[in-house]
Motif scaffolding. Structure first.
Motif, short mmCIF file in Angstrom:
data_model
loop_
_atom_site.label_atom_id
_atom_site.label_comp_id
_atom_site.label_asym_id
_atom_site.label_seq_id
_atom_site.Cartn_x
_atom_site.Cartn_y
_atom_site.Cartn_z
N THR A 9 5.47 -1.97 -3.75
CA THR A 9 6.16 -0.81 -4.33
C THR A 9 5.46 0.46 -3.90
OG1 THR A 9 6.80 -2.11 -6.26
CG2 THR A 9 6.90 0.28 -6.45
N PRO A 10 6.18 1.43 -3.38
CA PRO A 10 5.53 2.68 -2.96
C PRO A 10 5.03 3.47 -4.16
CG PRO A 10 7.90 2.93 -2.89
CD PRO A 10 7.64 1.47 -3.20
N THR A 11 4.06 4.32 -3.92
CA THR A 11 3.63 5.24 -4.96
C THR A 11 4.66 6.36 -5.07
OG1 THR A 11 2.39 6.65 -3.45
CG2 THR A 11 1.23 4.75 -4.40
N ALA A 12 4.56 7.13 -6.13
CA ALA A 12 5.48 8.26 -6.30
C ALA A 12 5.34 9.25 -5.15
CB ALA A 12 5.21 8.95 -7.64
N GLN A 13 4.11 9.51 -4.74
CA GLN A 13 3.88 10.45 -3.64
C GLN A 13 4.55 9.96 -2.36
OE1 GLN A 13 1.84 13.57 -3.91
NE2 GLN A 13 3.33 13.77 -2.25
N GLU A 14 4.40 8.67 -2.08
CA GLU A 14 5.01 8.10 -0.88
C GLU A 14 6.53 8.16 -0.96
OE1 GLU A 14 1.53 4.79 0.15
OE2 GLU A 14 3.24 4.26 -1.12
N LEU A 15 7.08 7.86 -2.13
CA LEU A 15 8.53 7.85 -2.27
C LEU A 15 9.10 9.26 -2.15
CD1 LEU A 15 11.02 6.17 -2.74
CD2 LEU A 15 10.64 6.37 -5.21
N LEU A 16 8.44 10.23 -2.73
CA LEU A 16 8.89 11.62 -2.59
C LEU A 16 8.84 12.06 -1.13
CD1 LEU A 16 7.13 13.10 -5.73
CD2 LEU A 16 9.58 13.31 -5.25
N ARG A 17 7.79 11.68 -0.44
CA ARG A 17 7.64 12.09 0.97
C ARG A 17 8.69 11.42 1.85
NH1 ARG A 17 2.84 10.80 1.44
NH2 ARG A 17 3.07 8.76 2.43
#
Length: 234
Positions: free
Chosen positions: A2-10
């Motif tokens: 599962t991606p982190t929030a930072q990764e998903l936003l990017r």
């Protein structure tokens, strides 16, 4: 994994980034070729966009709070507050463009410019709040970039003062607090399993409707033929 929030936003912002030539109007403004009248119409359309978006964000905040998603609620409350500030900064822009009170009160908005707030209202009623956070945050980069360009051009080519540029300055400025709230909201959504693939569909439509806003204004600009922005009149 599962991606982190930072990764998903990017990654969401990258996937939804507009094509370099997607905006037909901002380059005209950047070169001082757009008519002042077109800038006036932009402001008049925003008089309808801003209150609609503000109510949509307030509704999203209420829905999020009711579902115990306090992180998303805080993000949408901040967006609603930002719309209130944007409304205050719009009046000097309209004044600089020569828009009188009577015209502002009677102006009939164009469908292509109002598709964006109409869809945001749909999201307010139907979208999973965390997915909407992702979709809107991805779009803010393009909007902020456009506002940065316009704010610079209005000073350089049109002679507008700081007050007249304040609406665009507001969205051009970095918003670290809002970025942190988006990050917190998305991470909470991931932790609760509330992020779905729909955020990409939401984001694509948000981006397309914003493009329609600019396209609609550009289609009526009529700036070809030597009627430059620096010398044209509203």
């Amino acid at each position: 994994m599962t991606p982190t929030a930072q990764e998903l936003l990017r990654t969401t912002a990258t996937r939804l980034a507009p094509a370099p030539d997607a905006n037909p109007l901002v380059p005209r403004i950047a070169e001082g070729r757009a008519r002042v009248r077109t800038l006036a119409l932009l402001g008049l359309e925003q008089r309808h966009v801003i209150p609609a978006d503000r109510r949509s964000f307030q509704h999203l905040a209420r829905r999020a709070a009711e579902s115990k998603d306090l992180e998303s609620a805080a993000f949408f409350d901040a967006l609603a507050d930002g719309e209130s500030l944007a409304r205050e900064r719009l009046a000097p822009l309209l004044d600089a463009c020569g828009v009188g009170r009577d015209e502002a009160a009677t102006y009939e908005p164009q469908p292509g410019c109002q598709a964006y707030p109409a869809y945001v209202a749909w999201l307010a009623l139907n979208g999973e709040p965390t997915d909407v956070v992702l979709a809107l945050t991805a779009n803010f980069a393009a909007w902020g970039s456009s506002c940065t360009t316009v704010a610079h051009a209005l000073r350089e080519h049109y002679g507008f003062d700081d007050a007249a540029c304040g609406f665009f300055d507001l969205f051009a400025e970095p918003a670290p607090d809002l970025d942190r709230q988006a990050l917190t909201a998305v991470q909470a959504g991931l932790d609760r399993g509330r992020v779905t693939a729909a955020h990409l569909r939401y984001g694509r439509l948000v981006a397309r409707y914003e493009e329609m806003f600019w396209e609609t204004l550009a289609s009526g600009d009529g700036a070809d033929g030597g009627e430059g922005g620096g010398t044209s009149k509203p």
